[in-house]
Motif scaffolding. Structure first.
Motif, mmCIF file in Angstrom:
data_model
loop_
_atom_site.group_PDB
_atom_site.id
_atom_site.type_symbol
_atom_site.label_atom_id
_atom_site.label_comp_id
_atom_site.label_asym_id
_atom_site.label_seq_id
_atom_site.Cartn_x
_atom_site.Cartn_y
_atom_site.Cartn_z
ATOM 1 N N VAL A 1 22.230 -0.908 -8.256
ATOM 2 C CA VAL A 1 22.990 0.346 -8.200
ATOM 3 C C VAL A 1 22.313 1.413 -7.361
ATOM 4 O O VAL A 1 22.882 2.476 -7.146
ATOM 5 C CB VAL A 1 23.243 0.905 -9.621
ATOM 6 N N LEU A 2 21.124 1.136 -6.877
ATOM 7 C CA LEU A 2 20.391 2.120 -6.081
ATOM 8 C C LEU A 2 20.082 1.563 -4.700
ATOM 9 O O LEU A 2 19.734 0.396 -4.559
ATOM 10 C CB LEU A 2 19.070 2.482 -6.762
ATOM 11 N N ASN A 3 20.205 2.421 -3.710
ATOM 12 C CA ASN A 3 19.823 2.036 -2.357
ATOM 13 C C ASN A 3 18.686 2.966 -1.940
ATOM 14 O O ASN A 3 18.781 3.726 -0.997
ATOM 15 C CB ASN A 3 21.009 2.170 -1.399
ATOM 16 N N ALA A 4 17.612 2.922 -2.734
ATOM 17 C CA ALA A 4 16.528 3.885 -2.577
ATOM 18 C C ALA A 4 15.215 3.172 -2.335
ATOM 19 O O ALA A 4 15.141 1.945 -2.290
ATOM 20 C CB ALA A 4 16.439 4.736 -3.842
ATOM 21 N N ARG A 5 14.169 3.962 -2.193
ATOM 22 C CA ARG A 5 12.813 3.420 -2.141
ATOM 23 C C ARG A 5 12.165 3.663 -3.507
ATOM 24 O O ARG A 5 12.677 4.424 -4.318
ATOM 25 C CB ARG A 5 12.020 4.080 -1.024
ATOM 26 N N TYR A 6 11.038 2.997 -3.738
ATOM 27 C CA TYR A 6 10.395 3.051 -5.053
ATOM 28 C C TYR A 6 8.954 3.526 -4.944
ATOM 29 O O TYR A 6 8.341 3.488 -3.873
ATOM 30 C CB TYR A 6 10.395 1.662 -5.709
ATOM 31 N N HIS A 7 8.436 3.939 -6.107
ATOM 32 C CA HIS A 7 7.017 4.260 -6.226
ATOM 33 C C HIS A 7 6.542 3.740 -7.577
ATOM 34 O O HIS A 7 7.046 4.168 -8.622
ATOM 35 C CB HIS A 7 6.780 5.773 -6.126
ATOM 36 N N LYS B 1 0.817 -1.217 0.000
ATOM 37 C CA LYS B 1 0.000 0.000 0.000
ATOM 38 C C LYS B 1 0.853 1.271 0.000
ATOM 39 O O LYS B 1 0.348 2.352 -0.262
ATOM 40 C CB LYS B 1 -0.945 -0.007 1.199
ATOM 41 N N VAL B 2 2.145 1.127 0.295
ATOM 42 C CA VAL B 2 3.040 2.289 0.313
ATOM 43 C C VAL B 2 3.567 2.587 -1.088
ATOM 44 O O VAL B 2 3.415 3.689 -1.599
ATOM 45 C CB VAL B 2 4.210 2.075 1.295
ATOM 46 N N CYS B 3 4.169 1.570 -1.732
ATOM 47 C CA CYS B 3 4.869 1.828 -3.003
ATOM 48 C C CYS B 3 4.233 1.173 -4.220
ATOM 49 O O CYS B 3 4.519 1.562 -5.346
ATOM 50 C CB CYS B 3 6.327 1.394 -2.889
ATOM 51 N N GLY B 4 3.394 0.139 -4.023
ATOM 52 C CA GLY B 4 2.784 -0.548 -5.152
ATOM 53 C C GLY B 4 3.521 -1.796 -5.595
ATOM 54 O O GLY B 4 3.116 -2.464 -6.549
ATOM 55 N N ASN B 5 4.611 -2.157 -4.914
ATOM 56 C CA ASN B 5 5.337 -3.380 -5.206
ATOM 57 C C ASN B 5 4.470 -4.586 -4.827
ATOM 58 O O ASN B 5 3.457 -4.433 -4.134
ATOM 59 C CB ASN B 5 6.642 -3.398 -4.392
ATOM 60 N N VAL B 6 4.832 -5.782 -5.275
ATOM 61 C CA VAL B 6 4.139 -6.989 -4.827
ATOM 62 C C VAL B 6 5.092 -7.808 -3.965
ATOM 63 O O VAL B 6 6.267 -7.937 -4.276
ATOM 64 C CB VAL B 6 3.604 -7.838 -6.005
ATOM 65 N N ASP B 7 4.554 -8.330 -2.870
ATOM 66 C CA ASP B 7 5.375 -9.059 -1.899
ATOM 67 C C ASP B 7 4.438 -9.906 -1.052
ATOM 68 O O ASP B 7 3.222 -9.870 -1.226
ATOM 69 C CB ASP B 7 6.143 -8.046 -1.025
ATOM 70 N N VAL B 8 5.013 -10.638 -0.109
ATOM 71 C CA VAL B 8 4.182 -11.433 0.798
ATOM 72 C C VAL B 8 3.870 -10.665 2.075
ATOM 73 O O VAL B 8 3.242 -11.196 2.986
ATOM 74 C CB VAL B 8 4.851 -12.789 1.137
ATOM 75 N N CYS B 9 4.323 -9.415 2.162
ATOM 76 C CA CYS B 9 4.031 -8.588 3.331
ATOM 77 C C CYS B 9 3.692 -7.176 2.869
ATOM 78 O O CYS B 9 4.082 -6.742 1.798
ATOM 79 C CB CYS B 9 5.210 -8.567 4.304
ATOM 80 N N ASP B 10 2.947 -6.458 3.711
ATOM 81 C CA ASP B 10 2.545 -5.089 3.414
ATOM 82 C C ASP B 10 2.715 -4.252 4.680
ATOM 83 O O ASP B 10 2.043 -4.519 5.666
ATOM 84 C CB ASP B 10 1.087 -5.067 2.952
ATOM 85 N N PRO B 11 3.621 -3.266 4.688
ATOM 86 C CA PRO B 11 4.494 -2.801 3.615
ATOM 87 C C PRO B 11 5.493 -3.877 3.177
ATOM 88 O O PRO B 11 5.810 -4.778 3.944
ATOM 89 C CB PRO B 11 5.219 -1.599 4.220
ATOM 90 N N CYS B 12 5.989 -3.726 1.949
ATOM 91 C CA CYS B 12 6.880 -4.728 1.371
ATOM 92 C C CYS B 12 8.276 -4.651 1.978
ATOM 93 O O CYS B 12 8.600 -3.730 2.726
ATOM 94 C CB CYS B 12 6.949 -4.549 -0.147
ATOM 95 N N THR B 13 9.123 -5.628 1.625
ATOM 96 C CA THR B 13 10.472 -5.686 2.189
ATOM 97 C C THR B 13 11.337 -4.510 1.736
ATOM 98 O O THR B 13 12.246 -4.104 2.456
ATOM 99 C CB THR B 13 11.165 -7.005 1.796
ATOM 100 N N VAL B 14 11.049 -3.928 0.565
ATOM 101 C CA VAL B 14 11.810 -2.758 0.114
ATOM 102 C C VAL B 14 11.468 -1.552 0.995
ATOM 103 O O VAL B 14 12.350 -0.822 1.440
ATOM 104 C CB VAL B 14 11.524 -2.449 -1.371
ATOM 105 N N CYS B 15 10.183 -1.366 1.251
ATOM 106 C CA CYS B 15 9.748 -0.214 2.060
ATOM 107 C C CYS B 15 10.201 -0.308 3.513
ATOM 108 O O CYS B 15 10.408 0.707 4.168
ATOM 109 C CB CYS B 15 8.226 -0.081 2.006
#
Length: 201
Positions: free
Chosen positions: A102-108, A61-75
């Motif tokens: 190459v990036l250590n960032a968050r996504y949208h 619900k934060v970034c729109g990624n798909v994962d088995v948890c919400d927020p996802c592991t990236v967030c």
């Protein structure tokens, strides 16, 4: 009209696989034959994996990624730089950038790009949440990692205008991304060069 050469269950599986991108009826038939030949070693684990994905995968619900948890592991990754936000059109592009490493960032994830011909307008994309994240999370740079297509560039300019009055630097991918190219089809080296050579919008 071609006649069915197998039972309805097999034909149904072929038809379903043929709907996947990159698979036509012939490729789907070959894939199904391979699955049947390797029933225990391939089909059974695949069926279990598909069930797990169906049951457990959710959209972040934060970034729109798909994962088995919400927020996802990236967030939820504490070592990522939350001041750097990479905007992508879909999850495949996020995964491609993560493979490049190459990036250590968050996504949208926008959920697409603006495309008047296809009836995709600003209200169809995840844009309002993007602005809210930039404001609420003290983002200092937004990297527009959108494909070098006409629709991708139109979307990049729209987002630049949307963020114009906010105290945030807006950059985009530079050299390395061919005109008409989609991020998910590029190799990691090309993506790395594009990220390092990003330019101000």
């Amino acid at each position: 009209m071609p006649r069915a050469v197998a039972g309805p269950e097999i034909e149904r599986l072929i038809q379903l696989l043929a709907r996947l991108p990159g698979l036509g009826p012939r490729s789907a038939r070959r894939a199904v034959l391979q699955l049947i030949k390797k029933r225990e070693g391939l089909m059974a684990p695949l069926a279990r994996a598909l069930t797990d994905v169906l049951d457990k995968v959710v959209e972040c619900k934060v970034c729109g990624n798909v994962d088995v948890c919400d927020p996802c592991t990236v967030c939820t990754d504490p070592v990522r730089d939350g001041r750097l936000l990479v905007v992508v059109s879909d999850v495949g592009d996020l995964w491609a950038l993560e493979r490049a490493g190459v990036l250590n960032a968050r996504y949208h994830v926008l959920g697409g790009v603006l495309s008047p011909l296809d009836g995709v307008g600003p209200d169809d994309l995840n844009l309002s949440k993007l602005v809210a994240r930039v404001v609420d999370q003290n983002v200092v740079e937004v990297i527009l990692a959108l494909g070098a297509t006409v629709d991708g560039q139109t979307t990049a300019h729209y987002i630049t205008d949307l963020l114009r009055d906010l105290p945030v630097r807006v950059t985009r991918l530079a050299q390395g991304v061919p005109v008409g190219g989609e991020l998910d089809y590029l190799d990691e080296g090309t993506l790395s060069a594009a990220i390092r050579a990003r330019t101000q919008m």
